[in-house]
Design an enzyme around this catalytic site. Structure first.
Site, PDB file in Angstrom:
ATOM      1  CD  GLU A 273      -3.724  -2.435   7.105  1.00  0.00           C
ATOM      2  OE1 GLU A 273      -2.642  -2.734   6.594  1.00  0.00           O
ATOM      3  OE2 GLU A 273      -4.301  -1.353   6.906  1.00  0.00           O
TER       4      GLU A 273
ATOM      5  CB  SER B 179       4.953  -2.099  11.998  1.00  0.00           C
ATOM      6  OG  SER B 179       4.584  -0.757  12.241  1.00  0.00           O
TER       7      SER B 179
ATOM      8  CG  ASN C   5      -1.701   1.226   1.413  1.00  0.00           C
ATOM      9  OD1 ASN C   5      -1.789   2.041   0.495  1.00  0.00           O
ATOM     10  ND2 ASN C   5      -2.308   1.393   2.581  1.00  0.00           N
TER      11      ASN C   5
ATOM     12  CD  GLU D 195      -2.991   5.606   6.609  1.00  0.00           C
ATOM     13  OE1 GLU D 195      -2.894   5.654   5.368  1.00  0.00           O
ATOM     14  OE2 GLU D 195      -2.151   5.027   7.341  1.00  0.00           O
TER      15      GLU D 195
ATOM     16  CE  LYS E  34      -0.212   3.191   4.703  1.00  0.00           C
ATOM     17  NZ  LYS E  34      -0.185   3.279   6.156  1.00  0.00           N
TER      18      LYS E  34
HETATM   19  P1  PGA Z   1       2.733   0.104   7.617  1.00  0.00           P
HETATM   20  O1  PGA Z   1       1.276   0.385   6.940  1.00  0.00           O
HETATM   21  O2  PGA Z   1       3.234  -1.194   7.049  1.00  0.00           O
HETATM   22  O3  PGA Z   1       3.568   1.286   7.223  1.00  0.00           O
HETATM   23  O4  PGA Z   1       2.505   0.005   9.097  1.00  0.00           O
HETATM   24  C1  PGA Z   1       0.342  -0.645   6.749  1.00  0.00           C
HETATM   25  C2  PGA Z   1      -0.930  -0.095   6.153  1.00  0.00           C
HETATM   26  O5  PGA Z   1      -1.421   0.941   6.591  1.00  0.00           O
HETATM   27  O6  PGA Z   1      -1.504  -0.698   5.206  1.00  0.00           O
END
Ligand code: PGA
Length: 250
Positions: free
Chosen positions: A166, A212, A9, A96, A11
């Site tokens: 998540e 993470s 992802n 988000e 983002k």
């Molecule tokens: P991250 O994000 O691996 O940076 O924690 C995961 C996500 O929001 O899909």
């Protein structure tokens, strides 16, 4: 039997040119992988990325879409536009979107149904906030997001649904849920899916973990019975760390 899916992802990262470069680096990894591999670039990067991955096994997803097909919805992107580009999957209900942009379970459910109506696969994200976990409500929150997000879907629709668990407190924070903590929620979510649909649907549904995930912890997470892949933010932005994730089972 369900497969694993490792997903990036991206983002709000990468310019269109950078996105094409990274997608090109991921194509050979996806073609050689023994799991499904997906990337979710931002909307403006999708046309270039779709071109760059043509003919490969790499799945390209959008990070969101509107709950309407077209019309006066400034700033929104329609499922019809995604389809026209050849996009086959969409991430919906990311934390988000829920917590920064106020998307409700009801709106997310409208999006899920619209995506399925147009033949897109959906990666539906669920997960609790830290205060909800501390109040002992992690399962309850995930169950509600599953129940409302998947409302009105048939068993057949479920073959186009991937779930991503998540925990919000683990996203981008460096704090990962322990494999056992994650497995507990994954197992409960699978039971919930069995209740909402049936055992066969539950057994066939990919449930990814997100929050993470990195090369150092991917193997331990993926070793858990009910964890079928990852939705990965930070560690998906560089070809070498993403490659280590894609190859977790080699
Ligand atoms: P991250 O994000 O691996 O940076 O924690 C995961 C996500 O929001 O899909």
């Amino acid at each position: 039997m369900r497969s694993y899916m490792i997903a990036g992802n991206w983002k709000m990262n990468k310019t269109p040119a950078e996105a094409v470069e990274l997608a090109k680096a991921i194509v050979p990894m996806a073609n050689a992988a023994n799991c499904e591999v997906m990337i979710a670039p931002s909307f403006v990067c999708l046309p270039g990325v779709m071109d760059a991955v043509k003919g490969s096994k790499l799945i390209v997803a959008a990070q969101n879409m509107a709950n309407e097909e077209e019309g006066a919805f400034t700033g929104e992107t329609s499922v019809l536009m995604l389809k026209d580009l050849g996009v086959k999957m969409v991430v919906l209900g990311h934390s988000e979107r829920r917590h920064v942009y106020g998307e409700t379970n009801e709106v997310i459910n409208e999006k899920v149904k619209l995506a399925l109506k147009h033949g897109l696969r959906v990666d539906l994200c669920v997960g609790e906030l830290l205060e909800e976990r501390e109040a002992g409500k992690a399962e309850e929150v995930c169950f509600e997001q599953l129940e409302k997000g998947l409302a009105g879907l048939s068993k057949k629709d479920m073959s186009n649904i991937v779930i991503a668990y998540e925990p919000v407190w683990a996203i981008g924070t460096g704090k990962t849920a322990t494999p056992d903590d994650a497995e507990a929620i994954h197992g409960s979510c699978r039971k919930k899916i069995a209740q909402l649909f049936d055992n066969e649907v539950a057994e066939n549904t990919i449930i990814q973990y997100g929050g993470s995930v990195k090369p150092e912890n991917v193997k331990d997470l993926m070793a858990m019975k009910n964890i079928d892949g990852g939705l990965i933010g930070g560690a998906s932005l560089k070809a070498d760390s993403f490659e280590a994730l894609v190859n977790f089972n080699k």
